[in-house]
Design a protein around this motif. Sequence first.
Motif, short mmCIF file in Angstrom:
data_model
loop_
_atom_site.label_atom_id
_atom_site.label_comp_id
_atom_site.label_asym_id
_atom_site.label_seq_id
_atom_site.Cartn_x
_atom_site.Cartn_y
_atom_site.Cartn_z
N PRO A 1 -11.06 -1.33 -3.94
CA PRO A 1 -11.43 -2.04 -5.18
C PRO A 1 -10.27 -2.75 -5.85
N MET A 2 -9.05 -2.26 -5.70
CA MET A 2 -7.89 -2.89 -6.35
C MET A 2 -7.55 -4.25 -5.74
N LEU A 3 -8.02 -4.51 -4.51
CA LEU A 3 -7.72 -5.79 -3.87
C LEU A 3 -8.57 -6.93 -4.43
N GLY B 1 0.91 0.67 11.10
CA GLY B 1 2.35 0.46 11.12
C GLY B 1 3.07 1.74 11.50
N TYR B 2 4.32 1.85 11.06
CA TYR B 2 5.13 3.02 11.39
C TYR B 2 4.85 4.19 10.46
N ARG B 3 4.90 3.95 9.14
CA ARG B 3 4.66 5.02 8.16
C ARG B 3 3.54 4.67 7.19
N GLY B 4 2.77 3.63 7.53
CA GLY B 4 1.71 3.16 6.65
C GLY B 4 2.02 1.75 6.18
N ILE B 5 1.01 1.09 5.66
CA ILE B 5 1.15 -0.28 5.16
C ILE B 5 0.59 -0.35 3.75
N ILE B 6 1.30 -1.07 2.89
CA ILE B 6 0.79 -1.36 1.55
C ILE B 6 0.43 -2.84 1.52
N ILE B 7 -0.79 -3.13 1.07
CA ILE B 7 -1.28 -4.51 0.96
C ILE B 7 -1.28 -4.85 -0.53
N ILE B 8 -0.73 -6.01 -0.87
CA ILE B 8 -0.66 -6.44 -2.26
C ILE B 8 -1.31 -7.81 -2.39
N ARG B 9 -2.25 -7.92 -3.31
CA ARG B 9 -2.90 -9.21 -3.57
C ARG B 9 -2.07 -10.01 -4.56
N GLN B 10 -1.65 -11.20 -4.14
CA GLN B 10 -0.96 -12.12 -5.04
C GLN B 10 -1.99 -12.97 -5.79
#
Length: 128
Positions: free
Chosen positions: A33-35, A47-56
Amino acid sequence: MVILTACDSDNPGPGIPNVPVSEQISVNSLQYPMLRLDGGYAYIQAGYRGIIIIRQTANSYYAFERACPYDPDASCGVVSVDQSNLFLTHSCCGSQFNFQGNVTAGPAVYGLLQYKTSLANNILYISN
């Protein structure tokens, strides 16, 4: 004889393993929902340790590796959005990064490893 070496500006940082990334998510999914908001974010297991996705913006997203470039193998934590929602931080070393992945406070000297993103019909593709 003197040998000079130059720094490679494309160096993503020491020690982050190159793991294959090929993910796709629906940015309209109830799971993320935050996206739906500019500045919103989501974590995914990839990925290696996880991925964070950020909406610009509605058409622009960043995807970063959650392993801190200062100590990618640290077992005490990964890079996360700070409680203030103004920057990213690594809970172990205290390094801070802006939402474009650049270092704003050390000890890290390298920015976050960024993955490629593309958006088509509300599906966000993430790869390396």
